[in-house]
Design a protein around this motif. Structure first.
Motif, mmCIF file in Angstrom:
data_model
loop_
_atom_site.group_PDB
_atom_site.id
_atom_site.type_symbol
_atom_site.label_atom_id
_atom_site.label_comp_id
_atom_site.label_asym_id
_atom_site.label_seq_id
_atom_site.Cartn_x
_atom_site.Cartn_y
_atom_site.Cartn_z
ATOM 1 N N THR A 32 -44.350 60.845 12.195
ATOM 2 C CA THR A 32 -45.505 60.017 12.509
ATOM 3 C C THR A 32 -46.752 60.900 12.524
ATOM 4 O OG1 THR A 32 -46.370 58.383 14.091
ATOM 5 C CG2 THR A 32 -45.159 60.256 15.004
ATOM 6 N N SER A 33 -47.863 60.358 13.015
ATOM 7 C CA SER A 33 -49.130 61.092 13.043
ATOM 8 C C SER A 33 -49.290 61.811 14.374
ATOM 9 C CB SER A 33 -50.309 60.130 12.831
ATOM 10 O OG SER A 33 -50.213 59.470 11.600
ATOM 11 N N TYR A 34 -49.643 63.076 14.303
ATOM 12 C CA TYR A 34 -49.863 63.864 15.517
ATOM 13 C C TYR A 34 -50.888 63.184 16.421
ATOM 14 C CZ TYR A 34 -50.256 68.400 18.057
ATOM 15 O OH TYR A 34 -50.236 69.409 18.988
ATOM 16 N N SER A 35 -51.918 62.615 15.821
ATOM 17 C CA SER A 35 -52.997 62.012 16.609
ATOM 18 C C SER A 35 -52.564 60.782 17.385
ATOM 19 C CB SER A 35 -54.170 61.645 15.693
ATOM 20 O OG SER A 35 -53.766 60.698 14.719
ATOM 21 N N ASP A 36 -51.387 60.215 17.076
ATOM 22 C CA ASP A 36 -50.923 59.040 17.816
ATOM 23 C C ASP A 36 -50.566 59.377 19.262
ATOM 24 O OD1 ASP A 36 -51.350 57.369 15.720
ATOM 25 O OD2 ASP A 36 -49.266 57.240 15.082
ATOM 26 N N ARG A 65 -52.610 60.206 21.245
ATOM 27 C CA ARG A 65 -53.740 59.716 22.026
ATOM 28 C C ARG A 65 -53.396 58.411 22.748
ATOM 29 N NH1 ARG A 65 -54.511 57.977 16.820
ATOM 30 N NH2 ARG A 65 -55.304 55.850 16.518
ATOM 31 N N ASP A 66 -52.362 57.711 22.266
ATOM 32 C CA ASP A 66 -51.976 56.430 22.858
ATOM 33 C C ASP A 66 -50.817 56.569 23.835
ATOM 34 O OD1 ASP A 66 -53.907 55.046 21.368
ATOM 35 O OD2 ASP A 66 -52.561 54.843 19.651
ATOM 36 N N ASN A 67 -50.394 57.786 24.131
ATOM 37 C CA ASN A 67 -49.236 57.978 25.017
ATOM 38 C C ASN A 67 -49.374 57.247 26.347
ATOM 39 O OD1 ASN A 67 -47.639 59.471 23.306
ATOM 40 N ND2 ASN A 67 -47.931 61.423 24.350
ATOM 41 N N GLU A 68 -50.499 57.460 27.010
ATOM 42 C CA GLU A 68 -50.671 56.874 28.341
ATOM 43 C C GLU A 68 -50.752 55.357 28.272
ATOM 44 O OE1 GLU A 68 -53.703 57.180 32.200
ATOM 45 O OE2 GLU A 68 -53.873 58.592 30.535
ATOM 46 N N GLU A 69 -51.544 54.853 27.326
ATOM 47 C CA GLU A 69 -51.736 53.407 27.227
ATOM 48 C C GLU A 69 -50.452 52.679 26.829
ATOM 49 O OE1 GLU A 69 -54.374 50.220 24.554
ATOM 50 O OE2 GLU A 69 -54.961 52.332 24.678
ATOM 51 N N TYR A 84 -68.387 60.321 14.993
ATOM 52 C CA TYR A 84 -67.122 61.023 14.812
ATOM 53 C C TYR A 84 -66.161 60.811 15.983
ATOM 54 C CZ TYR A 84 -63.990 64.605 13.049
ATOM 55 O OH TYR A 84 -62.891 65.252 12.548
ATOM 56 N N GLU A 85 -66.647 60.209 17.050
ATOM 57 C CA GLU A 85 -65.845 60.081 18.272
ATOM 58 C C GLU A 85 -64.471 59.448 18.048
ATOM 59 O OE1 GLU A 85 -66.225 58.365 22.857
ATOM 60 O OE2 GLU A 85 -67.842 58.050 21.408
ATOM 61 N N PRO A 86 -64.335 58.378 17.234
ATOM 62 C CA PRO A 86 -63.001 57.791 17.053
ATOM 63 C C PRO A 86 -61.984 58.756 16.459
ATOM 64 C CG PRO A 86 -64.700 56.284 16.276
ATOM 65 C CD PRO A 86 -65.369 57.602 16.522
ATOM 66 N N PHE A 87 -62.461 59.809 15.782
ATOM 67 C CA PHE A 87 -61.566 60.756 15.118
ATOM 68 C C PHE A 87 -61.488 62.087 15.863
ATOM 69 C CE2 PHE A 87 -63.938 58.151 12.051
ATOM 70 C CZ PHE A 87 -62.926 57.276 11.724
ATOM 71 N N TYR A 88 -62.262 62.201 16.941
ATOM 72 C CA TYR A 88 -62.252 63.433 17.723
ATOM 73 C C TYR A 88 -61.157 63.323 18.776
ATOM 74 C CZ TYR A 88 -64.057 67.708 19.796
ATOM 75 O OH TYR A 88 -64.186 69.010 20.238
ATOM 76 N N VAL A 89 -59.934 63.390 18.308
ATOM 77 C CA VAL A 89 -58.768 63.239 19.180
ATOM 78 C C VAL A 89 -57.784 64.359 18.865
ATOM 79 C CG1 VAL A 89 -59.040 60.738 19.340
ATOM 80 C CG2 VAL A 89 -57.586 61.701 17.551
ATOM 81 N N PRO A 90 -56.994 64.773 19.848
ATOM 82 C CA PRO A 90 -55.990 65.807 19.587
ATOM 83 C C PRO A 90 -55.032 65.375 18.475
ATOM 84 C CG PRO A 90 -56.218 65.404 21.947
ATOM 85 C CD PRO A 90 -56.998 64.329 21.255
ATOM 86 N N GLY A 91 -54.834 66.274 17.529
ATOM 87 C CA GLY A 91 -53.939 65.958 16.421
ATOM 88 C C GLY A 91 -54.651 65.587 15.147
ATOM 89 N N ASP A 92 -55.949 65.298 15.213
ATOM 90 C CA ASP A 92 -56.795 65.210 14.027
ATOM 91 C C ASP A 92 -57.636 66.480 13.980
ATOM 92 O OD1 ASP A 92 -56.050 62.803 12.874
ATOM 93 O OD2 ASP A 92 -57.490 61.619 14.010
ATOM 94 N N ALA A 99 -54.084 70.007 21.623
ATOM 95 C CA ALA A 99 -53.275 69.967 20.401
ATOM 96 C C ALA A 99 -53.195 71.384 19.862
ATOM 97 C CB ALA A 99 -53.884 69.035 19.359
ATOM 98 N N ALA A 100 -52.135 71.662 19.121
ATOM 99 C CA ALA A 100 -51.998 72.997 18.533
ATOM 100 C C ALA A 100 -53.142 73.244 17.554
ATOM 101 C CB ALA A 100 -50.669 73.111 17.806
#
Length: 389
Positions: free
Chosen positions: A273-277, A279-283, A337-345, A358-359
């Motif tokens: 899957t995508s590393y950036s996903d 970001r939805d762990n908590e939700e 850029y905020e929607p894409f400024y997440v760990p894994g992107d 993120a690594a």
């Protein structure tokens, strides 16, 4: 009042997806490659000139392979209230089909394509002149050349091996990809069908292209040289064994995330899957984590690209959207850029800091795809995978 007109796409039939992956061109090309490379008059406009021209156009339509276009739409219209951004959440596979069909009909509907699946985009859309590149002058010195051509990228996305960190608090249970072909993981590896989604096919293709590394990883894992069973190389042999070991293919990335990441599981599967996903762990109640330090690699990185649709109705607005998607001059890229400024992107601009938690890219351990090399091989890999199904 801002208009919210995010349109959800209808999934294309598998046959259309495979046609898009096949590397063919529309029967009637809308423009030659030389025409496509010619600079548009708006390419040299200053920012203020673009804004004025875009406000005169009044709207701009974006095809986006990510639902995060909804957040971009809101931020863009707050910044430019005189311009209505119409965002359509459409997979890259369907974008390729739609853009090709619309170009053949001489009736482009979109102004901008925010798109992945670079190997097919290169052959189906760029070489035919359906999409052209645009690099805002203000970011030209901060984006490496490899991410400016043939289309500008605003980030690198991923398709990597992920696991459930609640069930495995000491780290990934997979140290070597070849473990996925063994009985312990029979029926416990999940991914989207690579003959439905191009980015997953790109990963399968990269595994074949990295056959030398796969052979070395096999020997590292087993202490023996690999023996091929009717395959051409170690990459194909890995895929053959993976499919034979009960690989679970689904039709949507969220299904992978839920299967792998859902909490309170005693023995969860792993998945691609995508590393950036994360970001939805908590939700979502997930515990997704990247399988770092897996040999020979945990997956791939690939560009998320911005293309100008040839002969679109709103070329000034298209270029303003491209500029907006690249972020402002702050260290985090600001609202655009905020929607894409997440760990894994991973930002491609060298003056934007990488998100935390993120690594770092240089430590991720993923293969960075070569779109041209992938384009040459993915049709053959697709056929090979169909023979395994």
């Amino acid at each position: 009042m801002l208009k919210r007109r995010l349109a959800l796409a209808v999934a294309v039939p598998l046959t259309l997806g495979l046609a898009a992956c096949g590397g063919g061109s529309p029967e009637t090309e809308p423009a030659s490659a030389s025409d496509a490379s010619a600079a548009h008059e708006y390419d040299s406009f200053s920012h203020d000139e673009l804004v004025a021209a875009a406000e005169e156009e009044g709207e701009v339509t974006v095809y986006s392979f990510t639902s995060r276009i909804a957040a971009v739409e809101e931020a863009f219209e707050a910044e430019y209230p005189g311009i209505d951004l119409i965002g359509h959440d459409i997979s890259s596979t369907e974008q390729i089909t739609r853009l090709s069909s619309e170009a053949e009909a001489g009736a482009p509907s979109a102004d901008v394509a925010y798109i992945s699946d670079a190997p097919v985009v290169l052959s189906e859309l760029v070489e035919t002149g359906i999409l052209t590149g645009y690099v805002p002058e203000r970011v030209a010195d901060t984006v490496p050349q490899e991410y400016q051509e043939p289309l500008l990228a605003n980030r690198l996305s991923t398709k990597i091996l992920m696991y459930n960190e609640e069930a495995h608090p000491d780290g990934s249970p997979i140290e070597n990809l070849w473990e996925l072909t063994e009985e312990e993981w029979n029926g416990k590896v999940v991914m989207v069908d690579p003959n439905v989604r191009g980015d997953y096919l790109d990963l399968m293709t990269e595994i074949v292209l990295q056959s030398d590394a796969m052979a070395e990883a096999y020997e590292s894992h087993t202490g023996e040289a690999i023996e091929l069973d009717g395959t051409q190389n170690a990459g194909e042999e890995f895929l053959k064994r993976l499919y034979a070991n009960g690989l679970v293919l689904v039709d949507d990335t969220d299904n992978v995330n839920a299967a792998v990441g859902a909490t309170d599981q005693d023995d969860p599967p792993v998945g691609i899957t995508s590393y950036s996903d994360r970001r939805d762990n908590e939700e979502e109640g997930w515990a997704l984590q990247a399988s770092l330090d897996t040999e020979p690699a945990l997956g791939i990185t690939f560009p998320a690209s911005i293309g100008m649709v040839q002969d679109s109705a709103n070329p000034a607005g298209a270029r303003l959207v491209a500029d907006f998607l690249m972020g402002d001059d702050s260290a985090t890229g600001g609202a655009g850029y905020e929607p894409f400024y997440v760990p894994g992107d991973y930002p491609v601009r060298t003056d934007v800091d990488a998100p935390e938690d993120a690594a770092p890219l240089e430590e991720l351990g993923a293969w960075d795809i070569d779109p041209a090399a992938t384009a040459e091989s993915r049709g053959e890999v697709s056929d090979f995978l169909l023979s395994l199904s």
